[in-house]
Design a protein around this motif. Structure first.
Motif, short mmCIF file in Angstrom:
data_model
loop_
_atom_site.label_atom_id
_atom_site.label_comp_id
_atom_site.label_asym_id
_atom_site.label_seq_id
_atom_site.Cartn_x
_atom_site.Cartn_y
_atom_site.Cartn_z
N PRO A 71 6.13 10.10 -2.21
CA PRO A 71 5.97 9.34 -3.46
C PRO A 71 6.35 7.85 -3.32
CG PRO A 71 7.95 10.71 -3.56
CD PRO A 71 7.33 10.96 -2.23
N PHE A 72 6.99 7.45 -2.21
CA PHE A 72 7.48 6.07 -2.03
C PHE A 72 8.25 5.58 -3.25
CE2 PHE A 72 3.51 6.21 0.62
CZ PHE A 72 4.15 6.26 1.85
N ARG A 73 9.27 6.36 -3.61
CA ARG A 73 10.03 6.09 -4.83
C ARG A 73 10.79 4.76 -4.79
NH1 ARG A 73 11.63 11.44 -5.12
NH2 ARG A 73 9.89 12.27 -6.30
N GLU A 74 11.42 4.47 -3.66
CA GLU A 74 12.21 3.23 -3.54
C GLU A 74 11.31 2.02 -3.76
OE1 GLU A 74 15.55 2.94 -2.57
OE2 GLU A 74 15.73 5.13 -2.70
N VAL A 75 10.10 2.08 -3.18
CA VAL A 75 9.16 0.97 -3.31
C VAL A 75 8.80 0.75 -4.78
CG1 VAL A 75 6.76 0.28 -2.82
CG2 VAL A 75 8.20 1.17 -0.97
N LYS A 76 8.56 1.85 -5.49
CA LYS A 76 8.12 1.72 -6.89
C LYS A 76 9.22 1.26 -7.82
CE LYS A 76 4.56 5.10 -6.31
NZ LYS A 76 4.43 6.53 -6.19
N GLU A 77 10.47 1.45 -7.41
CA GLU A 77 11.57 1.07 -8.30
C GLU A 77 12.01 -0.38 -8.12
OE1 GLU A 77 14.59 4.03 -7.80
OE2 GLU A 77 13.40 5.49 -8.94
N ASP A 78 11.50 -1.06 -7.11
CA ASP A 78 11.91 -2.44 -6.85
C ASP A 78 10.69 -3.34 -7.05
OD1 ASP A 78 13.99 -4.04 -4.55
OD2 ASP A 78 12.06 -4.88 -5.13
N ILE A 79 10.78 -4.25 -8.01
CA ILE A 79 9.59 -5.02 -8.36
C ILE A 79 9.06 -5.85 -7.19
CG2 ILE A 79 10.80 -6.99 -9.37
CD1 ILE A 79 8.46 -6.72 -11.59
N GLY A 80 9.97 -6.35 -6.34
CA GLY A 80 9.54 -7.13 -5.18
C GLY A 80 8.77 -6.26 -4.20
N LEU A 81 9.37 -5.13 -3.82
CA LEU A 81 8.70 -4.22 -2.88
C LEU A 81 7.38 -3.72 -3.44
CD1 LEU A 81 11.65 -1.99 -1.59
CD2 LEU A 81 10.47 -3.80 -0.35
N LEU A 82 7.40 -3.42 -4.74
CA LEU A 82 6.18 -2.94 -5.40
C LEU A 82 5.06 -3.97 -5.29
CD1 LEU A 82 4.89 -0.72 -7.18
CD2 LEU A 82 5.70 -1.97 -9.17
N GLY A 83 5.43 -5.24 -5.47
CA GLY A 83 4.43 -6.32 -5.35
C GLY A 83 3.84 -6.40 -3.95
N TYR A 84 4.70 -6.34 -2.92
CA TYR A 84 4.19 -6.43 -1.55
C TYR A 84 3.38 -5.20 -1.16
CZ TYR A 84 6.98 -10.62 -0.99
OH TYR A 84 7.48 -11.88 -1.14
#
Ligand SMILES: [Zn+2]
Length: 242
Positions: A71-84
């Motif tokens: 699910p890549f949960r960490e990525v989705k919870e951080d707006i910066g990571l989500l953007g990249y």
């Protein structure tokens, strides 16, 4: 899973990138009903396993089952990571024709999302992905020697020209090129050759990082014919205000 959007009254269209088929559009019937069998599996930036009916000569096929693998949960919870991560998906959406498989590109996309999740690094991994994607799609830029005369890169500053396909030595470079120091060339070479797990440790700060950012922006706008990825534009607005 790259993106999804509403379709008809209660359905969704999911656009996937798969190792076997490349970019694939699937109709998920009833996916917007509260008790849909697809549950939360059709979120962008999710690694899913699907069963679908392939309809010959159609652009959209019918999804019958979807199961979340990562699910890549960490990525989705951080707006910066989500953007990249969104920028990486956007790149695949823009640069690939439908149903044209490219296993190297698939591997690069899954590697980059996994490392973003594990190392919580965004920008440097997106740069790594941009270079891998360029290579997988057949336009690997040259950073090891002058792309014009083939000569070695000696001197204090070089040029980068996206339409030439790489870096230019001081003799071949001209005014319109992106200016590069030997440090920036070294950074780009390392990004191009290291695996994602090691590229995540590279620094993007300082003048070398600034120049590498310029090179990747030039490369991207040349190949996508757009000035900026929407996801990156969004990140900048979040960081600096509209
Ligand atoms: Zn040259």
């Amino acid at each position: 899973m790259l993106r999804s959007y509403p379709f008809r009254d209660t359905s969704k269209i999911a656009v996937l990138y798969s190792p076997k088929f490349g970019k694939l559009g699937l109709v998920a019937k009833g996916a917007r009903r509260p008790k849909s069998i697809f549950g939360g599996s059709l979120e962008p930036i999710t690694y899913i396993k699907v069963t679908f009916y392939h309809r010959e000569n159609r652009e959209l096929h019918t999804l019958s089952q979807a199961e979340v693998v990562e699910p890549f949960r960490e990525v989705k919870e951080d707006i910066g990571l989500l953007g990249y991560a969104s920028a990486a998906c956007e790149l695949v959406l823009k640069l690939t024709p439908p149903e044209s498989p490219n296993p190297s590109l698939f591997r690069a996309l899954s590697d980059v999302l996994r490392e973003m999740e594990r190392r919580r690094k965004g920008e440097v991994l997106l740069w790594w992905f941009e270079l891998r994607a360029a290579e997988a799609l057949g336009y690997r830029p040259e950073f090891g020697r002058c792309v014009f005369c083939g000569g070695p890169l000696e001197g204090a500053s070089f040029g980068f020209r996206a339409e030439a396909g790489g870096v230019l030595c001081p003799k071949c470079a001209s005014d319109g090129d992106v200016l590069l120091s030997p440090g920036a060339v070294k950074l780009l070479l390392r990004l191009q050759t290291l695996p994602a797990s090691r590229a995540a440790g590279l620094s993007t700060s300082g003048p070398a990082g600034e120049q590498a950012r310029g090179v990747l922006r030039a490369l991207l706008s040349y190949h996508t014919e757009s000035k900026e990825l929407r996801a990156l534009d969004f990140l900048r607005k979040v960081a600096h205000g509209p």
